[in-house]
Motif scaffolding. Sequence first.
Motif, PDB file in Angstrom:
ATOM      1  N   LEU A  20     -15.348  99.686 127.515  1.00 47.35           N
ATOM      2  CA  LEU A  20     -16.678  99.817 128.096  1.00 47.35           C
ATOM      3  C   LEU A  20     -16.591 100.319 129.535  1.00 47.35           C
ATOM      4  O   LEU A  20     -17.534 100.921 130.039  1.00 47.35           O
ATOM      5  N   LYS A  21     -15.448 100.103 130.177  1.00 46.93           N
ATOM      6  CA  LYS A  21     -15.237 100.572 131.540  1.00 46.93           C
ATOM      7  C   LYS A  21     -15.170 102.087 131.544  1.00 46.93           C
ATOM      8  O   LYS A  21     -14.700 102.713 130.598  1.00 46.93           O
ATOM      9  N   TYR A  22     -15.652 102.703 132.659  1.00 54.20           N
ATOM     10  CA  TYR A  22     -15.677 104.158 132.757  1.00 54.20           C
ATOM     11  C   TYR A  22     -14.282 104.712 133.035  1.00 54.20           C
ATOM     12  O   TYR A  22     -13.629 104.340 134.011  1.00 54.20           O
ATOM     13  N   PRO A  71     -11.071 104.368 132.051  1.00 56.71           N
ATOM     14  CA  PRO A  71      -9.910 103.570 132.446  1.00 56.71           C
ATOM     15  C   PRO A  71      -8.616 104.224 132.000  1.00 56.71           C
ATOM     16  O   PRO A  71      -8.597 105.017 131.061  1.00 56.71           O
ATOM     17  N   SER A  72      -7.531 103.899 132.641  1.00 55.34           N
ATOM     18  CA  SER A  72      -6.213 104.372 132.218  1.00 55.34           C
ATOM     19  C   SER A  72      -5.234 103.225 132.013  1.00 55.34           C
ATOM     20  O   SER A  72      -4.117 103.438 131.532  1.00 55.34           O
ATOM     21  N   SER A  73      -5.671 102.022 132.337  1.00 56.64           N
ATOM     22  CA  SER A  73      -4.837 100.851 132.116  1.00 56.64           C
ATOM     23  C   SER A  73      -5.143 100.244 130.765  1.00 56.64           C
ATOM     24  O   SER A  73      -6.311 100.065 130.407  1.00 56.64           O
ATOM     25  N   SER A  74      -4.107  99.907 130.012  1.00 51.86           N
ATOM     26  CA  SER A  74      -4.320  99.309 128.695  1.00 51.86           C
ATOM     27  C   SER A  74      -5.099  98.002 128.789  1.00 51.86           C
ATOM     28  O   SER A  74      -5.820  97.640 127.859  1.00 51.86           O
ATOM     29  N   ALA A  75      -4.999  97.326 129.926  1.00 46.96           N
ATOM     30  CA  ALA A  75      -5.700  96.048 130.086  1.00 46.96           C
ATOM     31  C   ALA A  75      -7.217  96.215 130.090  1.00 46.96           C
ATOM     32  O   ALA A  75      -7.946  95.244 129.867  1.00 46.96           O
ATOM     33  N   ASP A  76      -7.704  97.416 130.342  1.00 49.96           N
ATOM     34  CA  ASP A  76      -9.140  97.660 130.402  1.00 49.96           C
ATOM     35  C   ASP A  76      -9.759  98.032 129.066  1.00 49.96           C
ATOM     36  O   ASP A  76     -10.972  98.241 128.977  1.00 49.96           O
ATOM     37  N   PHE A  77      -8.960  98.122 128.022  1.00 48.82           N
ATOM     38  CA  PHE A  77      -9.456  98.493 126.708  1.00 48.82           C
ATOM     39  C   PHE A  77      -9.619  97.245 125.841  1.00 48.82           C
ATOM     40  O   PHE A  77      -8.720  96.421 125.751  1.00 48.82           O
ATOM     41  N   GLU A  78     -10.791  97.135 125.201  1.00 48.06           N
ATOM     42  CA  GLU A  78     -11.103  95.926 124.450  1.00 48.06           C
ATOM     43  C   GLU A  78     -10.653  95.977 122.995  1.00 48.06           C
ATOM     44  O   GLU A  78     -10.408  94.935 122.394  1.00 48.06           O
ATOM     45  N   SER A  79     -10.609  97.155 122.409  1.00 50.31           N
ATOM     46  CA  SER A  79     -10.284  97.274 120.992  1.00 50.31           C
ATOM     47  C   SER A  79      -9.182  98.302 120.805  1.00 50.31           C
ATOM     48  O   SER A  79      -9.163  99.324 121.496  1.00 50.31           O
ATOM     49  N   TRP A  80      -8.325  98.041 119.829  1.00 52.90           N
ATOM     50  CA  TRP A  80      -7.174  98.902 119.561  1.00 52.90           C
ATOM     51  C   TRP A  80      -7.030  99.164 118.064  1.00 52.90           C
ATOM     52  O   TRP A  80      -7.303  98.283 117.248  1.00 52.90           O
TER      53      TRP A  80
END
Length: 123
Positions: free
Chosen positions: A100-102, A104-113
């Motif tokens: 949802l973050k605009y 992002p490039s860090s894996s920590a900022d991604f909610e679903s994989w």
Amino acid sequence: QVQLVESGGGLVQAGGSLRLSCAASGRTFSAYNMGWFRQAPGKEREFVAVISNSDVSTAYVDSLKGRFTISRDNAKNTVYLQMNSLKPEDTATYYCAAALKYLPSSSADFESWGRGTQVTVSS
């Protein structure tokens, strides 16, 4: 959260191309920024590219600019990664992810994989 399924991986010779797809289901796909990561054996997962929810903005890891292109089709709930001029060092499992973050490039900022798709480039 959104559910993600990658496809399109396989074995390709160096210099060839592949297009990966990531199909999303569940919550509203168009609300998410979508990214691609990759992980080679024995290495950490690394950021590849991200595209904004509006399909207006993209960002790439510097080393892949010009060879890889991320795109999305919100009508099909799908994000793509076009990979050209592939090299053996591109061999990895490729994952798509939703955030949802605009941009992002860090894996920590991604909610679903997703679970990943294997890409193998032979020399």
